[in-house]
Design a protein around this motif. Sequence first.
Motif, PDB file in Angstrom:
ATOM      1  N   GLY A  79       2.166  -8.823  23.893  1.00 19.12           N
ATOM      2  CA  GLY A  79       1.372  -7.649  23.572  1.00 19.12           C
ATOM      3  C   GLY A  79       2.051  -6.885  22.444  1.00 19.12           C
ATOM      4  N   TYR A  80       1.237  -6.219  21.618  1.00 27.49           N
ATOM      5  CA  TYR A  80       1.761  -5.547  20.430  1.00 27.49           C
ATOM      6  C   TYR A  80       1.189  -4.132  20.366  1.00 27.49           C
ATOM      7  CZ  TYR A  80       3.543  -5.344  15.596  1.00 27.49           C
ATOM      8  OH  TYR A  80       4.245  -5.036  14.458  1.00 27.49           O
ATOM      9  N   VAL A  81       2.064  -3.147  20.244  1.00 31.15           N
ATOM     10  CA  VAL A  81       1.647  -1.754  20.067  1.00 31.15           C
ATOM     11  C   VAL A  81       1.974  -1.349  18.636  1.00 31.15           C
ATOM     12  CG1 VAL A  81       1.917   0.627  20.836  1.00 31.15           C
ATOM     13  CG2 VAL A  81       2.035  -1.232  22.498  1.00 31.15           C
ATOM     14  N   PHE A  82       0.940  -1.016  17.865  1.00 33.82           N
ATOM     15  CA  PHE A  82       1.102  -0.691  16.454  1.00 33.82           C
ATOM     16  C   PHE A  82       1.555   0.755  16.262  1.00 33.82           C
ATOM     17  CE2 PHE A  82      -1.672  -4.325  16.382  1.00 33.82           C
ATOM     18  CZ  PHE A  82      -1.307  -5.017  15.231  1.00 33.82           C
ATOM     19  N   GLN A  83       2.079   1.042  15.040  1.00 33.48           N
ATOM     20  CA  GLN A  83       2.440   2.401  14.672  1.00 33.48           C
ATOM     21  C   GLN A  83       1.237   3.327  14.753  1.00 33.48           C
ATOM     22  OE1 GLN A  83       4.090   2.195  10.736  1.00 33.48           O
ATOM     23  NE2 GLN A  83       6.155   2.544  11.435  1.00 33.48           N
ATOM     24  N   ASP A  84       0.122   2.884  14.207  1.00 33.34           N
ATOM     25  CA  ASP A  84      -1.095   3.694  14.159  1.00 33.34           C
ATOM     26  C   ASP A  84      -2.069   3.164  15.211  1.00 33.34           C
ATOM     27  OD1 ASP A  84      -3.371   5.089  13.638  1.00 33.34           O
ATOM     28  OD2 ASP A  84      -3.606   4.438  11.565  1.00 33.34           O
ATOM     29  N   PRO A  85      -2.277   3.895  16.305  1.00 36.62           N
ATOM     30  CA  PRO A  85      -3.119   3.373  17.383  1.00 36.62           C
ATOM     31  C   PRO A  85      -4.554   3.106  16.967  1.00 36.62           C
ATOM     32  CG  PRO A  85      -2.651   5.712  17.721  1.00 36.62           C
ATOM     33  CD  PRO A  85      -1.762   5.246  16.609  1.00 36.62           C
ATOM     34  N   PHE A 336      -2.355  20.860   2.902  1.00 37.95           N
ATOM     35  CA  PHE A 336      -2.427  20.322   4.259  1.00 37.95           C
ATOM     36  C   PHE A 336      -1.973  18.868   4.256  1.00 37.95           C
ATOM     37  CE2 PHE A 336      -5.369  18.823   7.859  1.00 37.95           C
ATOM     38  CZ  PHE A 336      -4.424  19.124   8.827  1.00 37.95           C
ATOM     39  N   VAL A 337      -1.020  18.540   5.118  1.00 38.90           N
ATOM     40  CA  VAL A 337      -0.559  17.165   5.304  1.00 38.90           C
ATOM     41  C   VAL A 337      -1.075  16.669   6.648  1.00 38.90           C
ATOM     42  CG1 VAL A 337       1.444  15.649   5.534  1.00 38.90           C
ATOM     43  CG2 VAL A 337       1.481  17.541   3.889  1.00 38.90           C
ATOM     44  N   PHE A 338      -1.968  15.690   6.600  1.00 42.97           N
ATOM     45  CA  PHE A 338      -2.582  15.170   7.816  1.00 42.97           C
ATOM     46  C   PHE A 338      -1.568  14.407   8.671  1.00 42.97           C
ATOM     47  CE2 PHE A 338      -6.271  15.845   5.173  1.00 42.97           C
ATOM     48  CZ  PHE A 338      -7.292  16.158   6.056  1.00 42.97           C
ATOM     49  N   GLN A 339      -1.883  14.330   9.969  1.00 43.63           N
ATOM     50  CA  GLN A 339      -1.058  13.522  10.865  1.00 43.63           C
ATOM     51  C   GLN A 339      -1.110  12.058  10.455  1.00 43.63           C
ATOM     52  OE1 GLN A 339      -2.099  12.905  15.204  1.00 43.63           O
ATOM     53  NE2 GLN A 339      -0.455  14.386  15.445  1.00 43.63           N
ATOM     54  N   ASN A 340      -2.282  11.585  10.082  1.00 41.40           N
ATOM     55  CA  ASN A 340      -2.438  10.233   9.547  1.00 41.40           C
ATOM     56  C   ASN A 340      -2.479  10.347   8.028  1.00 41.40           C
ATOM     57  OD1 ASN A 340      -3.270   7.723   8.633  1.00 41.40           O
ATOM     58  ND2 ASN A 340      -4.621   7.359  10.371  1.00 41.40           N
ATOM     59  N   ASN A 386       3.365   2.368  -8.974  1.00 42.13           N
ATOM     60  CA  ASN A 386       2.130   1.660  -9.328  1.00 42.13           C
ATOM     61  C   ASN A 386       1.454   0.989  -8.141  1.00 42.13           C
ATOM     62  OD1 ASN A 386       2.353   2.263 -12.135  1.00 42.13           O
ATOM     63  ND2 ASN A 386       3.889   0.644 -12.346  1.00 42.13           N
ATOM     64  N   LYS A 387       2.026   1.104  -6.968  1.00 43.76           N
ATOM     65  CA  LYS A 387       1.438   0.478  -5.781  1.00 43.76           C
ATOM     66  C   LYS A 387       0.302   1.333  -5.232  1.00 43.76           C
ATOM     67  CE  LYS A 387       3.497  -2.041  -2.870  1.00 43.76           C
ATOM     68  NZ  LYS A 387       4.303  -2.635  -1.780  1.00 43.76           N
ATOM     69  N   HIS A 388      -0.670   0.679  -4.617  1.00 41.83           N
ATOM     70  CA  HIS A 388      -1.750   1.403  -3.938  1.00 41.83           C
ATOM     71  C   HIS A 388      -1.168   2.077  -2.697  1.00 41.83           C
ATOM     72  CE1 HIS A 388      -5.513   2.330  -1.937  1.00 41.83           C
ATOM     73  NE2 HIS A 388      -6.177   1.943  -3.020  1.00 41.83           N
ATOM     74  N   PRO A 389      -1.544   3.323  -2.411  1.00 38.52           N
ATOM     75  CA  PRO A 389      -0.987   4.003  -1.235  1.00 38.52           C
ATOM     76  C   PRO A 389      -1.161   3.235   0.065  1.00 38.52           C
ATOM     77  CG  PRO A 389      -2.100   5.596  -2.641  1.00 38.52           C
ATOM     78  CD  PRO A 389      -2.367   4.242  -3.229  1.00 38.52           C
ATOM     79  N   PHE A 390      -2.251   2.491   0.210  1.00 34.86           N
ATOM     80  CA  PHE A 390      -2.477   1.756   1.454  1.00 34.86           C
ATOM     81  C   PHE A 390      -1.546   0.554   1.600  1.00 34.86           C
ATOM     82  CE2 PHE A 390      -7.126   3.120   2.485  1.00 34.86           C
ATOM     83  CZ  PHE A 390      -6.701   4.442   2.528  1.00 34.86           C
ATOM     84  N   GLN A 391      -0.852   0.168   0.517  1.00 33.98           N
ATOM     85  CA  GLN A 391       0.071  -0.955   0.579  1.00 33.98           C
ATOM     86  C   GLN A 391       1.474  -0.537   1.008  1.00 33.98           C
ATOM     87  OE1 GLN A 391      -0.451  -2.405  -3.517  1.00 33.98           O
ATOM     88  NE2 GLN A 391      -1.471  -4.225  -2.689  1.00 33.98           N
ATOM     89  N   LEU A 392       1.692   0.748   1.186  1.00 41.42           N
ATOM     90  CA  LEU A 392       3.008   1.247   1.548  1.00 41.42           C
ATOM     91  C   LEU A 392       3.252   1.099   3.047  1.00 41.42           C
ATOM     92  CD1 LEU A 392       3.027   4.605  -0.483  1.00 41.42           C
ATOM     93  CD2 LEU A 392       3.691   2.318  -1.251  1.00 41.42           C
ATOM     94  N   SER A 393       4.534   1.144   3.422  1.00 40.76           N
ATOM     95  CA  SER A 393       4.867   1.212   4.844  1.00 40.76           C
ATOM     96  C   SER A 393       4.497   2.588   5.359  1.00 40.76           C
ATOM     97  CB  SER A 393       6.366   0.969   5.052  1.00 40.76           C
ATOM     98  OG  SER A 393       7.115   2.100   4.610  1.00 40.76           O
ATOM     99  N   MET A 394       4.488   2.756   6.689  1.00 36.71           N
ATOM    100  CA  MET A 394       4.120   4.049   7.256  1.00 36.71           C
ATOM    101  C   MET A 394       5.071   5.149   6.799  1.00 36.71           C
ATOM    102  SD  MET A 394       2.023   5.858   8.940  1.00 36.71           S
ATOM    103  CE  MET A 394       0.979   4.738   9.886  1.00 36.71           C
ATOM    104  N   ASP A 416       1.283  18.348   9.723  1.00 38.34           N
ATOM    105  CA  ASP A 416       1.025  17.832  11.070  1.00 38.34           C
ATOM    106  C   ASP A 416       1.910  16.612  11.312  1.00 38.34           C
ATOM    107  OD1 ASP A 416       0.000  17.314  13.540  1.00 38.34           O
ATOM    108  OD2 ASP A 416      -2.089  17.218  12.914  1.00 38.34           O
ATOM    109  N   GLU A 417       2.997  16.813  12.053  1.00 36.27           N
ATOM    110  CA  GLU A 417       3.961  15.744  12.359  1.00 36.27           C
ATOM    111  C   GLU A 417       4.450  15.049  11.079  1.00 36.27           C
ATOM    112  OE1 GLU A 417       5.384  14.962  15.101  1.00 36.27           O
ATOM    113  OE2 GLU A 417       4.191  15.850  16.678  1.00 36.27           O
ATOM    114  N   PRO A 418       5.031  15.796  10.139  1.00 36.60           N
ATOM    115  CA  PRO A 418       5.366  15.205   8.838  1.00 36.60           C
ATOM    116  C   PRO A 418       6.521  14.221   8.859  1.00 36.60           C
ATOM    117  CG  PRO A 418       6.258  17.410   8.968  1.00 36.60           C
ATOM    118  CD  PRO A 418       5.428  17.217  10.208  1.00 36.60           C
ATOM    119  N   THR A 419       7.341  14.218   9.921  1.00 36.59           N
ATOM    120  CA  THR A 419       8.531  13.363   9.911  1.00 36.59           C
ATOM    121  C   THR A 419       8.373  12.097  10.738  1.00 36.59           C
ATOM    122  OG1 THR A 419       9.546  14.572  11.765  1.00 36.59           O
ATOM    123  CG2 THR A 419      10.051  15.342   9.537  1.00 36.59           C
ATOM    124  N   PHE A 420       7.225  11.903  11.398  1.00 39.12           N
ATOM    125  CA  PHE A 420       7.116  10.691  12.198  1.00 39.12           C
ATOM    126  C   PHE A 420       7.088   9.476  11.285  1.00 39.12           C
ATOM    127  CE2 PHE A 420       2.487  10.087  11.599  1.00 39.12           C
ATOM    128  CZ  PHE A 420       2.368   8.716  11.743  1.00 39.12           C
TER     129      PHE A 420
END
Length: 493
Positions: A79-85, A336-340, A386-394, A416-420
């Motif tokens: 079973g695998y639990v991801f960073q982003d549920p 505003f910095v979103f949680q996600n 130059n990388k797309h933001p969605f290609q970055l690690s969390m 909102d939870e900026p350091t997680f």
Amino acid sequence: MKTSEGIGVTNLRCKYPGEDAPLLFQGVSLSIKPGEKVLLLGPSGCGKSTLLQILSGIVPDIVELPLKADDIRTPSRWGYVFQDPDTQFCMPYVDEEIAFVLENLQIPRGEMPALIQHYLEMVGLHLADTHTQIAQLSQGMKQRLAIASVLALEPEVLFLDEPTALLDEEGTKLVWDTIRKISSDKTLVIVEHKIQGILTLIDRLIVIAPDGSLLADGKPQEVFEDYKKHLMDYGIWYPGVWEDAEAPVDAFSVSLSSLPIMTFQDFAGMRGGKIKTFVDNLSVHPGDWITVVGANGAGKSSLLLAIMRLIPTQGACWIEGVKGYKVEQLAERVAFVFQNPEFQFVTHSVEDELAYSLPGIEQASAGQRAAIEELLSLYNLQALRNKHPFQLSMGQKRRLSVASAMVREPSILLLDEPTFGLDAHGTMSMLEQLAQLQAKGTVIIMVTHDPEIVSRYATRVWQVEAGRVSEREPKPFSTEAEHAAEGDSLVCK
């Protein structure tokens, strides 16, 4: 090769897509025996999550990624639990999510309601109605549901990618207590920055260097003692890191102005026609660093969304003497910095994301260009420009989301939870930048579950209980050393 005799890789080489992407895991080999409890530590972006997905078989069986290896041994039941549920759910309702798992295991329908309740109780997710839309849950509650659905698989191997990142202290403790109870005969492979709660659970620590090579592999106490200098240099979390960090700048204790910059009067944020957060009468002054604390689902994120008018509101929230700002007008004064972090990305590159909020960036001044370069440097994003933001690690996404919010130096900064998901270096660097903004009079309102941030940086603390916001004394929480005395006794000397 699927196996129940242990998992591992031999001579692994991997590369992220992109012409300029460097080779990752250059000849990495490791083996994990059945029943071992292993923690993977390393700085943000070093490949921890990728390695976890390779060991499970997600990569390359489900997600294609260029890699070579002499041998890859993946588990047969896992079973695998991801960073982003949110990336994990298949169904729209809580009960249906777990029922989906049970159906695949061919569990009779009549047995499902009791099992659904059982797995929800295991992770402390108590709902009046289990047929609740997942979209209505807080991020922390979603993470508990993700863990419950994985436990329903009854896996032999559990892969946990920062499973408690969005949970409060009580929820974090409950999840790890649960995993302790159910994992005596299971293999655990964990990626986690909040290490203090699990040091007594793990029996092996593997440290990954920034280039993806294996820095250390052994018993946690020995690794923390023998490699402390490397952990400090690479910005990796270790016991005692907060005590070793530079002391924060003195709190900005005297307001720049006696006039408040923001005032609440019977202010409420609404969701689904119901009040989710409520503030009686509170005022905020320039230089306030307010940490917003409370249990998952209490209404902390809703408070920030209401201030930004991203959800319907009632009552008054005056900002700089004006009551009725629209979202577009607020954006000129409030960031505003979103949680996600993915919720706020609107461009196709890291550099463009930072430039987006600056007016007329095509004819930007030298000062504006310099500000962007400074943020790229401060948040260690130069190589990713130059990388797309969605290609970055969390962790990299989180750094970008905060950097893009800071580019205009707003009067009020909502986080909102900026350091997680951040490593130690990223966390300390971010807090240092926030402290500098605070010293200039910027208001910081930060939702956080981190007691170290509350005790070391906050000038004020807002407690949220059942949606109601009240102020309490900013007395220190338990320090890292006190946490160790309560259970996790590993200490770096």
